[in-house]
Design an enzyme around this catalytic site. Sequence first.
Site, PDB file in Angstrom:
ATOM      1  N   CYS A   1       0.943  -1.089  -0.058  1.00  0.00           N
ATOM      2  CA  CYS A   1       0.141   0.008  -0.018  1.00  0.00           C
ATOM      3  C   CYS A   1       0.881   1.286   0.087  1.00  0.00           C
ATOM      4  O   CYS A   1       1.887   1.304  -0.450  1.00  0.00           O
ATOM      5  CB  CYS A   1      -1.050  -0.026   1.339  1.00  0.00           C
ATOM      6  SG  CYS A   1      -0.354   0.182   2.830  1.00  0.00           S
ATOM      7  N   LYS A   2       0.455   2.457   0.566  1.00  0.00           N
ATOM      8  CA  LYS A   2       1.476   3.446   0.427  1.00  0.00           C
ATOM      9  C   LYS A   2       2.565   3.434   1.652  1.00  0.00           C
ATOM     10  O   LYS A   2       3.440   3.742   1.093  1.00  0.00           O
ATOM     11  CB  LYS A   2       0.691   4.783   0.679  1.00  0.00           C
ATOM     12  CG  LYS A   2       1.576   6.078   0.760  1.00  0.00           C
ATOM     13  CD  LYS A   2       0.602   7.188   1.095  1.00  0.00           C
ATOM     14  CE  LYS A   2       1.425   8.509   1.044  1.00  0.00           C
ATOM     15  NZ  LYS A   2       0.596   9.866   0.991  1.00  0.00           N
TER      16      LYS A   2
END
Length: 105
Positions: A63-64
């Site tokens: 994810c980020k």
Amino acid sequence: TITSTEVFRLNQESGGLTIVDVREPEEFLEIASPLAENYPLSTFEVGDFAKKHDKKSQIFMLCKSGKRSMKIAQILESAGYESVFNIEGGMMAWEASGLSVVHES
């Protein structure tokens, strides 16, 4: 957890890794690993995921920053997936390591 550079090295050695990016589609289009497929957290369904991914295969979550992917990694482990790894630091670490990325054109 596993580092982005370790994932990249594993892919270089054996290829065909399953890297799952759980960011939302607009985030994924903005910047992504060319090795990842997008399964947004907001619409993630284990049943749909299981149609394409075997519970015995290695799955690398992204994810980020690593928080959302950790959540999905835990869900997959609870569903019986045996080898789920969260990529430490997410796309932020991936990009900071100088690994290849794709941007929306």
